[in-house]
Enzyme design. Structure first.
Site, mmCIF file in Angstrom:
data_model
loop_
_atom_site.group_PDB
_atom_site.id
_atom_site.type_symbol
_atom_site.label_atom_id
_atom_site.label_comp_id
_atom_site.label_asym_id
_atom_site.label_seq_id
_atom_site.Cartn_x
_atom_site.Cartn_y
_atom_site.Cartn_z
ATOM 1 N N ARG A 182 -9.879 14.475 6.588
ATOM 2 C CA ARG A 182 -8.846 14.063 5.801
ATOM 3 C C ARG A 182 -9.683 13.375 4.526
ATOM 4 O O ARG A 182 -9.501 13.456 3.214
ATOM 5 C CB ARG A 182 -7.807 13.198 6.213
ATOM 6 N N CYS A 241 -5.979 3.532 4.215
ATOM 7 C CA CYS A 241 -5.789 4.431 5.274
ATOM 8 C C CYS A 241 -4.981 5.704 4.456
ATOM 9 O O CYS A 241 -5.156 5.683 3.226
ATOM 10 C CB CYS A 241 -5.305 4.368 6.583
#
Length: 283
Positions: A182, A241
């Site tokens: 990611r 995040c």
């Protein structure tokens, strides 16, 4: 006072000797938002209460530029703490079943509201059970309202504009806690844009946890973070995040390692990529 981690045996002694700590179970599953409540209902530490990421630790009545799990106001969360029965200076212990991914957010939010006496149960419910701690499926009675009073924040939170203004400066280092695919932008299952904040370093939050499900030793964490930083000042670190949740194990681990209490970008990638004009990187 326990302010970072607490071991299961320490919590057992604390519960046996008093004064009684407030134990909050923040178990949650992103892919199944009802799973955490079900896990808690099936078994939990006697006397503990469930803290739900969506209902208690987030305010979803905000624009996409606030991210997928926007923080509630400090005043709203302080009211929730009062409803949970929290009193000033009372020891709080938070836990989950997901490697401190969700209880780390709760740990940070209590400090955000001025309550320093909060610690993460190292190893979560599995460690509690392994140490012989009791569990129950019996509902915890609704507590009497506590006397907690909102105090000055003990942590630093950055907004998108503040982070962007300092981007690339030698005094700021962004650490991204998402899984490496990611981070690189190879996959993006949750947000509309793939990639990462330019210049960010990648440390998946699970890297803080050892094979036993507990945080790695402090000295090992220190060496790993210093290697990642490569000479950059730990005081300039900003954690992020996907939505400001899984960044917290990194932030907590740095504090456990003796590297100070670094900053958090609560909106994280979900806020960054939904804000027009922010730069994005891949690879």
């Amino acid at each position: 006072m326990h302010t970072t981690l607490i071991e299961a045996t320490e919590l057992q002694r604390l519960m046996a000797s008093g004064p009684t700590p407030l134990v909050l179970d923040a178990s949650f599953e992103l892919g199944n938002p009802q799973a955490g409540k079900a896990q808690y209902a099936q078994e939990h530490i006697p006397g503990s209460l469930h803290a739900d990421l969506d209902q208690d630790l987030s305010d979803h009545d905000q624009s996409p530029s606030a991210g997928r799990h926007p923080l509630p106001s400090r005043e709203a969360f302080a009211a929730r703490l009062v409803a949970w029965g929290l009193n000033p200076q009372q020891q709080v212990v938070v836990l989950d079943r997901q490697g401190a991914n969700y209880c780390g957010r709760l740990w940070w939010m209590l400090k955000w509201c001025g309550h320093e006496a909060v610690a993460v149960l190292n190893g979560g419910l599995p460690a509690w059970k392994a140490a012989g701690g009791p569990v129950t499926a019996d509902p915890t009675p609704t507590p009497s309202p506590g006397r907690f009073v909102l105090g000055n924040s003990l942590v630093r939170a950055l907004g998108t504009t503040e982070l962007q203004q300092a981007l690339g400066s030698p005094g700021q280092t962004v650490i991204d806690a998402r899984a490496t695919p990611r981070f690189r932008g190879e996959v993006e299952p949750l947000d509309p844009v793939a990639g990462h904040i330019p210049g960010a370093l990648n440390r998946p939050f699970a890297d803080n946890i050892g094979p036993d499900g507990r945080f790695k030793p402090a000295e090992q964490l220190k060496q790993e973070f210093l290697q990642l930083l490569g000479g950059r000042d730990p005081a300039g670190v900003v954690h992020q995040c996907g939505s400001g949740v899984s960044a917290l194990p990194n932030l907590l681990a740095m504090e456990v390692a003796g590297l100070g209490r670094s900053a958090l970008y609560p909106g994280s990638w979900s806020a960054w990529c939904n804000t027009p004009g922010t730069p994005r990187a891949r690879g």
